[in-house]
Scaffold this motif. Structure first.
Motif, short mmCIF file in Angstrom:
data_model
loop_
_atom_site.label_atom_id
_atom_site.label_comp_id
_atom_site.label_asym_id
_atom_site.label_seq_id
_atom_site.Cartn_x
_atom_site.Cartn_y
_atom_site.Cartn_z
N UNK A 84 0.83 -1.21 0.00
CA UNK A 84 0.00 0.00 0.00
C UNK A 84 0.86 1.25 0.00
N UNK A 85 1.88 1.26 0.85
CA UNK A 85 2.76 2.43 0.90
C UNK A 85 3.50 2.60 -0.42
N UNK A 86 3.88 1.49 -1.03
CA UNK A 86 4.61 1.58 -2.30
C UNK A 86 3.78 2.15 -3.43
N UNK A 87 2.46 2.07 -3.28
CA UNK A 87 1.58 2.62 -4.32
C UNK A 87 1.27 4.10 -4.11
N UNK A 88 1.66 4.66 -2.96
CA UNK A 88 1.39 6.08 -2.72
C UNK A 88 2.01 6.98 -3.80
N UNK A 89 3.28 6.80 -4.17
CA UNK A 89 3.84 7.64 -5.24
C UNK A 89 3.11 7.45 -6.58
#
Length: 775
Positions: free
Chosen positions: A274-279
């Motif tokens: 999920x965090x990796x998809x923020x950018x």
């Protein structure tokens, strides 16, 4: 999550909500506007007007197959009857007797203000004698059945003069009283929609209405094998929009799911995923917001291209999580972020060059990519470290990295064979340089071959013109434009008389200028003048003057009749014809006069038209030529912009690297990747066009990231860094590569160019990386 992390996440969330609000109110379009010039020349503006508002853009050709000739004719009549009553259609023709009665009645009622034959000379004794004699002679012609009932009211033949000027081209064959193909196997109809060509929603509604009415009629008639075929610009626009929407949705889903699968394999954690998809989410949203604010409309193809950028935007989070896993965030910022930042700047330089394109679609792609990548990198650098503080670590990729280090040694031994292959590719491209690029804009069209063949067949069956050649005149107002059209028509009449052209259309056929109407009205004699002239003119005629009281009354009424204006044409197909040929522009009015040229070389006829109209300010337009010129302008501009983007990238790298040797080492794999991909595509039969050229620029922009990592490490890349680059390259290849599956030529070209190009750029960067130096 720490307090700083919560604050960073809150600010990010607020920015995303603001962006979402903008996107919610944005206008998205999947129509042809993607391909139209932002700053058209006078000739290109005519092309744009015809595509959006021209008569041809409103045509729908209909074919009915199945059943026997009688059943097809009945279906044709019933379908015409139903469609003619629907608001979606301005005109419905099938060759059936009486289908044009309303328009013919209008022409008859206003014949004395419409006919260019109405002059003072026509109503002299000699003029009347000649005109009436010609009308009597015509009774023995094929038109006699239509003209005979009107002879007593129109002995001078004004209706005939009007009809004679209309399109005399080949009429379709007839079977059972309706139009049919030459072999009689399908009944034909020709429709004109009220919706403009640019109104894709209106065109879609009209097409749906045709299909629904036909299905109901065929079912009611019990004709099980009845089939409906449609073609025309409106259908192409509707199908293209549907294809773009479908492709964007399908390929975005495929690419996104594949990338998520790769990321989940690497991260082993839903939280890291999920965090990796923020950018990625940030970049995608920022790109749409930027395009919407800058252009007002976001093209569907731009969104499709943006889905491919997911593969590159996600690279930054991969670099962050994998590279900082062991060394820590502070070391990552010091050791790796400068290289990532430089890679981002090279991408910005490459994409930024596209902003200056006069091709709206290209400019949108540039702005979307530039904004999306820059935003993804900024979120990775300043938001991700704060919100990802602590937590699960990604999968240990050291074994993958070690395998890649071994593979690098093998790759380096392939340097010379690769250079030989690149030399062969360069030689091939040089030998075929004049055949590399397709010269026609049609390569960007998503119209299938089957649809194009059906369109050609139906046009041949119906004898419809493609209106390729036309004359365009302008005026400050409607009256001025109509007068200019009449002057141009006088010049064209001379060419028509000597056979240089076969005919032309003009809005003044049905809406003459007020000046022309006043002159014709003044040409009509008063009743007390007309009666004695008729007596003398009919002295030896079989037509008695006493039978022409209707004629005398009509002349008297025409002398008092008000001018015909646009409102007079409401409710008739003639009004649509005028609207298609008389267009209001921001700086005045334009009148369009489509030409019908004889068979043979059109250059001879168009040259004669230009000479006849020289000095009048009229434009002689070849729409096909303008299409091709437009595409060639785009291609030439794309070459210049690509070179400018490349120059900006080289300049940035030269200033940063400060070493000609290092600069050459970084650029060499990028140049080789471009050469090998383009040569392979051409050898594979790919029709190269300007979006392949854009793809070449993207290879350089994307591939520079990999080359810079190898350059900064001087060949001593650790296993984790190599693994992160391999995973990032895989996601980029997936993101762009899925576009290669698209049926939309624009998306397909970028996919088949950038997908393989990104992989090659990584392999070649590893191959030509400087050899390790001893410590």
């Amino acid at each position: 999550m720490t307090r700083h992390g919560r604050r960073a996440f809150l600010l990010w969330l607020l920015a995303m909500l603001a962006g979402t609000a903008i996107v919610w109110h944005s206008r998205f379009s999947a129509d042809m506007s993607f391909f139209l010039p932002a700053r058209p020349t006078a000739e290109q503006q005519v092309l744009v007007d015809q595509l959006k508002e021209g008569a041809v853009a409103r045509l729908l050709m209909v074919a009915i197959e199945g059943g026997d000739a009688t059943q097809r004719a009945a279906l044709s009549r019933d379908l015409r009857g139903r469609l003619a009553k629907m608001p979606e259609f301005a005109a419905v023709q099938n060759g059936e007797a009486g289908s044009l009665d309303a328009d013919r009645d209008f022409l008859f009622r206003h014949r004395y203000l419409l006919s260019p034959a109405v002059t003072p000379e026509r109503f002299t004794v000699d003029g009347l004698r000649t005109a009436i004699s010609d009308s009597i002679d015509r009774l023995a012609s094929p038109a006699g059945m239509m003209l005979k009932p009107m002879l007593a009211r129109d002995p001078s033949g004004e209706l005939f003069e009007l009809l004679r000027q209309l399109n005399p081209g080949a009429q379709p064959a007839s079977r059972a009283g309706v139009w049919a193909s030459p072999d009689g196997e399908r009944a034909l109809l020709l429709l004109q929609t009220r919706a403009q060509g640019a109104d894709t929603d209106g065109q879609e509604a009209a097409i749906a209405a045709v299909r629904a009415e036909f299905a109901a009629l065929a079912a009611a008639a019990g004709i099980a094998d009845a089939r409906l075929q449609l073609s025309g610009p409106g259908l192409f626009a509707v199908k293209s929009r549907a294809t773009i929407k479908s492709e964007v949705t399908r390929l975005s889903a495929i690419g996104t799911l594949a990338i998520i699968a790769v990321l989940f394999f690497v991260y082993r954690s839903l939280r890291l995923l999920t965090l990796g998809l923020l950018p990625v989410l940030s970049g995608a949203l920022a790109g749409v917001v930027a395009v919407s604010l800058a252009y007002g409309t976001v093209f569907g193809i731009t969104v499709g291209f943006g889905s491919a950028l997911i593969g590159e935007a996600v690279d930054y989070s991969i670099y962050y999580f994998v590279q900082s896993g062991r060394s820590g965030v502070a070391a990552w910022k010091t050791r790796f972020w400068p290289t990532i930042r430089l890679g981002v700047l090279t991408s910005v330089c490459g994409f930024g060059a596209l902003l200056f394109s006069g091709f709206p679609g290209l400019a949108q792609l540039g702005l979307y990519a530039l904004t999306g990548i820059a935003t993804a990198a900024i979120v990775t650098r300043f938001v991700l470290p704060r919100v990802a503080d602590g937590g699960a670590a990604p999968r240990d990729l050291s074994r993958l990295g070690a395998a890649l280090q071994t593979a690098m040694a093998v790759l380096r031994r392939l340097r010379w064979p690769t250079l030989a292959l690149a030399l062969a590719a360069t030689t091939y491209l040089a030998l075929h340089h004049d055949r590399l690029w397709s010269p026609n804009l049609s390569v960007l069209s998503s119209v299938s071959r089957a649809d194009a063949e059906l369109d050609t067949a139906l046009r041949a069956d119906l004898g419809t013109s493609d209106s390729r050649f036309m004359v365009v005149v302008r005026g400050a107002n409607r009256e001025a434009a109509l007068q200019a059209a009449e002057r141009a028509g006088q010049a064209l009449d001379g060419l028509l008389a000597n056979g240089t052209i076969d005919g032309y259309d003009s809005p003044t056929r049905f809406l003459p200028s007020s000046a022309a109407q006043a002159a014709r009205r003044a040409s009509l004699p008063a009743t007390d003048e007309l009666r004695p002239r008729l007596q003398i003119a009919l002295a030896d005629s079989p037509l008695a003057a006493g039978k022409l009281e209707g004629f005398i009354a009509d002349i008297a009424a025409a002398r008092q009749a008000p001018d015909i204006d646009r409102r007079s044409l409401d409710g008739s197909g003639l009004g649509l014809a005028v609207d298609a040929l008389l267009l209001q522009r921001p700086n005045g009015w334009s009148a369009v006069l489509p030409l019908r040229l004889p068979a043979g070389d059109p250059a001879i006829a168009t040259a004669a038209v230009r000479q006849a109209l020289a000095g009048s300010g009229a434009l002689v337009i070849d729409l096909k030529g303008e299409f091709n010129q437009l595409y060639n302008d785009y291609l030439h501009e794309a070459v210049l912009l690509a070179l400018a983007g490349l120059a900006a990238i080289v300049a940035l790298l030269a200033v940063t690297l400060r070493s000609p040797r290092r600069l050459a080492a970084v650029l060499l794999p990028l140049v080789l990747a471009v050469l090998l991909v383009i040569a392979a595509l051409h050898l594979g039969g790919e029709r190269l066009h300007l979006l392949h050229l854009v793809g070449m620029l993207l290879i350089v922009a994307v591939g520079s990231n990999y080359a810079l990592f190898f350059d900064r490490a001087a060949g001593r890349l650790d296993a984790d860094t190599l693994a992160s680059m391999a995973v990032a390259n895989l996601t980029t290849a997936i993101g762009f590569g899925t576009l290669g599956l698209s049926q939309v030529p624009v998306l397909h070209a970028i996919g088949v160019t950038v997908g393989p190009g990104a992989v090659l750029a990584l392999l070649l960067a590893a191959m030509f990386v400087p050899r390790e130096t001893s410590a």
